[in-house]
Design a protein around this motif. Structure first.
Motif, short mmCIF file in Angstrom:
data_model
loop_
_atom_site.label_atom_id
_atom_site.label_comp_id
_atom_site.label_asym_id
_atom_site.label_seq_id
_atom_site.Cartn_x
_atom_site.Cartn_y
_atom_site.Cartn_z
N LYS A 20 -128.94 -19.66 15.19
CA LYS A 20 -128.54 -20.10 13.85
C LYS A 20 -128.42 -21.62 13.74
O LYS A 20 -128.51 -22.17 12.64
N THR A 21 -128.17 -22.29 14.88
CA THR A 21 -128.10 -23.75 14.88
C THR A 21 -128.97 -24.28 16.02
O THR A 21 -129.40 -23.53 16.90
N SER A 22 -129.21 -25.57 16.02
CA SER A 22 -130.15 -26.16 16.97
C SER A 22 -129.55 -26.34 18.36
O SER A 22 -128.38 -26.71 18.50
N ASP A 53 -121.42 -30.61 17.83
CA ASP A 53 -121.33 -29.66 16.72
C ASP A 53 -122.05 -30.19 15.48
O ASP A 53 -122.76 -29.44 14.79
N ARG A 56 -125.93 -30.02 16.06
CA ARG A 56 -126.50 -28.66 16.03
C ARG A 56 -126.52 -28.09 14.61
O ARG A 56 -127.39 -27.30 14.26
N ARG A 57 -125.57 -28.49 13.77
CA ARG A 57 -125.50 -27.94 12.41
C ARG A 57 -126.28 -28.76 11.39
O ARG A 57 -126.86 -28.20 10.45
#
Length: 230
Positions: A20-22, A53, A56-57
């Protein structure tokens, strides 16, 4: 490994496991000349866990200096400075009532993974699928199921076991970066009070960190195991 190949592997891993995130590319730099031309410095003082965080988002990318790290303990275990005496001695966590006695706190802090003090001048962050530098470590914040699948893929070719080591302290910095950086081993950790307080890491998420050298075999195995219908 070329950067284009690295980016491709990042995209493929994200798609294969439906992350869902990188995955976050992290590089510890001893000399400013190793910062890619045009890469911007982070614009605010914040914590390493928050940096991971945010990347990644949001897909942001930046480099940092020691002064940019609001959590000096995190910066210290990643080699930017010496650890402060209150943290090193366990006094900090003892007074937070995280331990029943000072000796237990000290024993735990002495075993936190750390990079040689003052050996790192800058730390670089970027989403793996877009990074313009070759990282040392790939940090993935995801569900336990994905950590299971990543672990299975890492063992697909050579077998063995993933041996995790954590204490719920200095998690994304010590367990997530310093451990795989200094040992070459995969790190699995559950977060810590700070990382779960100051980030948007969810209760149902945890962290796995992978030395970049393991990425090609990981992605190849993940595609064989999970990329095609059974």
């Amino acid at each position: 490994m070329e950067l284009k190949e690295l980016n491709r592997l990042g995209r493929e891993l994200k798609e294969t496991l439906n992350l869902k995130t990188s995955p976050v590319a992290v590089k510890l730099v001893a000399d400013e000349k190793d910062i890619p031309e045009g890469m911007e410095k982070i614009g605010e003082s914040t914590r390493h866990c928050q940096m991971v965080d945010n990347v990644r988002r949001t897909g942001s990318a930046f480099y940092t200096t020691y002064d940019d790290h609001q959590c000096k303990g995190g910066a210290a275990v990643m080699g930017m400075h010496e650890m402060g005496e209150k943290l090193k001695s366990g006094e900090f966590y003892f007074h937070l009532n995280h331990f029943g006695n000072l000796e237990a706190a000290r024993e735990t802090m002495e075993r936190v993974p750390h990079v040689e003090p003052f050996s790192v001048k800058n730390i670089l962050y970027a989403p793996l699928e877009e990074t313009n530098f070759m990282p040392d470590i790939i940090v993935i914040v995801t569900t336990p199921r994905h950590v299971m699948e990543l672990s299975q893929a890492l063992l697909y070719t050579s077998g063995g076991r993933i041996v995790s080591s954590f204490a719920g302290k200095q998690s994304l910095c010590g367990d997530g970066v310093a451990l795989p950086y200094t040992t070459g081993e995969v790190g699995v950790t559950v977060g810590c009070s700070g990382s779960r307080k100051y980030t948007q890491i969810q209760d149902e998420e945890m962290i796995i960190s992978i030395p970049v050298e393991r990425l090609p075999e990981l992605v190849k195995a993940a595609d064989k195991m999970f990329g095609q219908p059974c």
